[in-house]
Design a protein around this motif. Structure first.
Motif: not given
Length: 559
Positions: A293-294, A296-306, A320-326, A342-347
């Motif tokens: 649920x965190x 925003x899009x069900x088809x844009x996810x984070x690779x586990x290793x990054x 967890x946060x939908x963010x990746x190191x590059x 998103x409002x539920x992930x601002x914190x």
């Protein structure tokens, strides 16, 4: 020090009667005033509004400054009483300002004239200059640091007599730069910089190009020279980055020739081939029920290793946060590519910014586009109140608007520890969703401003920062965190590589980036834009002539 400073910046073999130095001297942006201060010190004046960073290289500007300073110190009175440097920002804008040039100028003054520089007076500085001023003071020797100050125009006359100051600075003396320049040209001392430096035969300078500024000239002395060993061009540390400059790259001229040959159709095919490659890893954490649920899009996810892992605060599910190191160019974890909060992930977003010591957040989307919410309003828009986000509070200090983007100075408070940090929020507002800007100029200016601010903010951290010289990760997000965000990072990486080794590898850069943030660069047009933007930058830097290339060439088919 005098010798090395001049060699490093290409300030030797000066020809004041030939362009580009001749035009720079005649511009009047730097001059020595005909009067002195009450102690007998000479007064130098740099007029910022006359400076156009796109029209003169750092080397040319510094040559003009040192040429005139060398003439000024012929005077025994100046040798005895020193020099005051006035940096006049009256009626100047951000587009007149060049942070790297300011740093070089101060470094030059402290390195070449350490005993003679008495004061640096910055006059009529705009609001946006405040943070930069704090950093610039660090580049002056500690014993002079208290002598670097910002003044309002009315505060200048008590420090420099009115009969010395020009009329536009509140004085009574007309500014006669032509007369001063005539004295310089008549000076035998300034006619040959080799005579001053006692240099052996100096080879032709090698020019390298910076990602965000004009060419910088460096030289290498022969190993048989009696002079000190030559300073090497500053090189970024690799630190395990996947973008290390070792992949086969091509010159801007070769890139231009390639695009003229394959056209847009060829680039689209190249991109489509990349799109068919499977992601390099798994998305298990993003798919967990308590994390899904965190996203925003069900088809844009984070690779586990990054993926970025937050410190758990409530339970094992709070990391967890939908963010990746590059990686960046020769810098591991240079960016955090993230979805729009998103409002539920601002914190969580602000917790990530705090934990990663982020100095800059780059936002390449609007909150609402085409009637659809693309990102939550996760920072306060006005400077009256602050907003609370879990453990943190965010206050808007002020915002400055530019033609294509806004820059907001935020203060992030840790409500648990009482600490506070400054975070700059850069929002590009002229980038269409799923599209590309009509020209690259605005994006390149935006990217240059981001890099300039990051350098200043890292320098301000001083010994508090122990990581890579380019600082903590820059958070970059759009809505999904892959399209416009990926385009921004691709350009930043490629510009840094072009500056370092003179070649680019856009295809390799994007493929490497997608191994850390899956599906980065969301459309073929964004992929094409990276190519045309780099060529536009190369033209601006003088690597390509305007006659060689124009963006419409990409659309026309060959015979």
């Amino acid at each position: 020090m005098l010798q090395l400073t001049r060699i490093r910046e290409g300030i030797y073999n000066l020809f004041p009667n030939e362009d580009p130095l001749k035009s720079e001297l005649q511009s009047g942006k730097f001059t020595i005033l005909s009067g002195r201060d009450a102690t007998g010190a000479a007064v130098a004046l740099f007029t910022a509004r006359l400076h156009d960073p796109s029209a003169a290289t750092h080397t040319t500007v510094l040559q003009a400054v040192l040429y005139q300073l060398d003439c000024a110190i012929e005077s025994r009175e100046t040798q005895r009483n020193g020099l005051i440097f006035i940096y006049d920002m009256t009626d100047s804008t951000y587009h007149n300002f060049d942070y790297e040039l300011c740093v070089k100028m101060l470094s030059l003054l402290k390195g070449a004239f350490p005993a003679r520089l008495k004061r640096v007076l910055i006059v009529s500085s705009p609001l946006w200059f405040r943070a930069t001023f704090t950093v610039l003071r660090l580049f002056v020797r500690e014993k002079l640091r208290d002598r670097v100050s910002t003044l309002r125009l009315g505060e200048l006359s008590p420090l420099v007599p009115c009969d010395t100051l020009p009329i536009h600075l509140g004085g009574s003396r007309p500014l006669d730069h032509a007369a001063w320049l005539g004295r310089c040209l008549d000076s035998p001392r300034a006619s040959s910089m080799d005579d001053i430096l006692f240099l052996p035969s100096v080879p032709a300078p090698h020019t390298r190009f910076t990602g965000n500024g004009p060419p910088i000239t460096s030289v290498a002395l022969s190993s048989t020279s009696s002079s000190p060993s030559s300073p090497q061009p500053t090189s970024l540390l690799c630190e395990g980055s996947i973008h290390d400059g070792e992949s086969r790259g091509i010159l801007p001229t070769e890139l231009m020739e390639l695009l003229i040959t394959i056209r847009r159709r060829g680039l689209h095919k190249e991109y489509e081939d990349m799109q068919r490659e499977a992601p390099a890893g798994t998305f298990n954490c993003s798919k967990l029920p308590y994390n899904f649920a965190k996203n925003r899009y069900t088809d844009v996810l984070c690779l586990d290793h990054s993926r970025v892992r937050l410190t758990c605060i409530d339970d094992d599910h709070s990391d967890y946060i939908n963010a990746s190191f590059m990686d960046g160019y020769k810098q591991q974890n240079a960016y955090i590519a993230a979805q729009g909060p998103m409002p539920q992930t601002f914190d969580d977003f602000w917790r990530m910014v705090w934990e990663q010591q982020v100095l800059i957040v780059v936002m390449t989307t609007r909150v609402v586009e085409r009637g659809r919410v693309k990102c939550g309003q996760y920072w306060p828009l006005d400077s009256v109140s602050s907003q609370n986000f879990g453990l943190f509070s965010v206050k808007n200090q002020h915002m400055e608007k530019f033609p294509d983007y806004n820059v907001t100075a935020l203060v992030l408070y840790n409500n648990r520890t009482g600490e506070m940090r400054e975070v700059a929020h850069f929002q590009y507002v002229s980038w269409p969703d799923f599209g590309v800007p009509r020209t690259a100029a605005g994006v390149l200016a935006f990217l240059g401003h981001v890099r300039q601010h990051q350098a200043a903010a890292v320098a301000a951290m001083g010994s508090a920062w122990h990581g890579h010289p380019q600082g903590p990760p820059i958070v970059v997000h759009c809505s999904a965190g892959i399209g416009r965000s990926g385009t921004f990072c691709t350009l930043d990486i490629c510009l840094a590589r072009l500056a370092d080794c003179g070649t680019v590898d856009i295809h390799g850069t994007v493929r490497g980036m997608r191994s850390q943030r899956a599906f980065s660069i969301q459309t073929a047009d964004q992929y094409c834009f990276c190519h045309t933007a780099l060529l536009e930058h190369a033209q601006k830097q003088g690597l390509l002539s305007a006659q060689n290339w124009s963006p419409p060439d990409l659309d026309s088919e060959s015979d």
